[in-house]
Design a protein around this motif. Structure first.
Motif, PDB file in Angstrom:
ATOM      1  N   ASP A 138       0.850  -1.185   0.000  1.00 14.18           N
ATOM      2  CA  ASP A 138       0.000   0.000   0.000  1.00 14.18           C
ATOM      3  C   ASP A 138       0.889   1.239   0.000  1.00 14.18           C
ATOM      4  N   THR A 140       0.223   4.348   0.117  1.00 15.66           N
ATOM      5  CA  THR A 140      -0.173   5.483   0.964  1.00 15.66           C
ATOM      6  C   THR A 140       0.470   5.415   2.341  1.00 15.66           C
ATOM      7  N   LYS A 147       8.116   5.769  -0.891  1.00 15.69           N
ATOM      8  CA  LYS A 147       6.850   5.681  -1.619  1.00 15.69           C
ATOM      9  C   LYS A 147       7.069   5.641  -3.132  1.00 15.69           C
ATOM     10  N   GLU A 152       1.307   2.726  -8.452  1.00 15.30           N
ATOM     11  CA  GLU A 152      -0.030   2.845  -7.870  1.00 15.30           C
ATOM     12  C   GLU A 152      -0.678   1.485  -7.604  1.00 15.30           C
TER      13      GLU A 152
END
Length: 191
Positions: A138, A140, A147, A152
């Motif tokens: 994930d 986020t 990150k 995505e």
């Protein structure tokens, strides 16, 4: 001895494709090892059937100068005959047992039966019991440069996500900043 049927030849072909071979009619040593392990080893482990097939049977049947054995009805039949004969030699403790002996026929029939009954054992990757895999992918939940390592969809980005490319300019090769001159003094600006 009795010929093998098409089902057994098809099983040999299945093992060929599982071992990374591009052609289902070419059995390489890896496919041979998987076939022996999945179909014969549990039944004839006492006679070290893996060593028999790796050292005696497969090398005798592979094509000269090539690392593979061509899978067809004739070679599969020869493979099972030779394997049964070698196992019979160890089982009866008679190295001069005839290839057409009843013990060899019984062992070959057993090998054929197990070939039909067994399927290639494929390791299945299961979902994590803790369910943390979703959390690891994930994006986020990551901060900073971490990150950028995943896209995505949660897939890794490879080198693009790992490397931190600077502008590589400056007066020293390992220094990544720029230098500017202002009224005779040198001011270093960090990027």
């Amino acid at each position: 001895m009795e010929d093998v049927d098409d089902d057994i030849v098809e099983k040999f072909e299945n093992f060929c494709t599982l071992s990374g071979s591009t052609d289902k009619t070419h059995m390489n040593p890896k496919a041979n090892g998987k076939l022996v392990k999945d179909c014969f080893e549990s039944h004839y482990k006492k006679y070290d059937v893996k060593a028999i097939c790796d050292a005696s049977v497969f090398p005798a049947l592979k094509e000269k100068g090539k690392p593979h054995m061509t899978v067809n009805k004739v070679t599969v039949n020869s493979y099972l005959n030779k394997t049964a004969h070698e196992i019979a030699k160890k089982k009866t403790k008679n190295p001069k047992i005839a290839e057409k002996d009843d013990e060899v026929k019984i062992i070959k029939a057993d090998l054929c039966k197990w070939m039909k009954a067994e399927t290639p054992h494929i390791k299945q990757i299961k979902q994590s019991a803790t369910g943390n895999v979703q959390g690891l992918t994930d994006t986020t939940k990551y901060t900073g440069s971490h990150k950028l390592r995943l896209d995505e969809a949660g897939k890794g980005r490879g080198k693009v996500g790992r490397s931190d490319e600077g502008k590589k300019s400056g007066y020293v090769a390992s220094y990544k900043g720029k230098e500017h001159s202002k009224k005779g003094r040198t001011k270093i600006e960090h990027v």
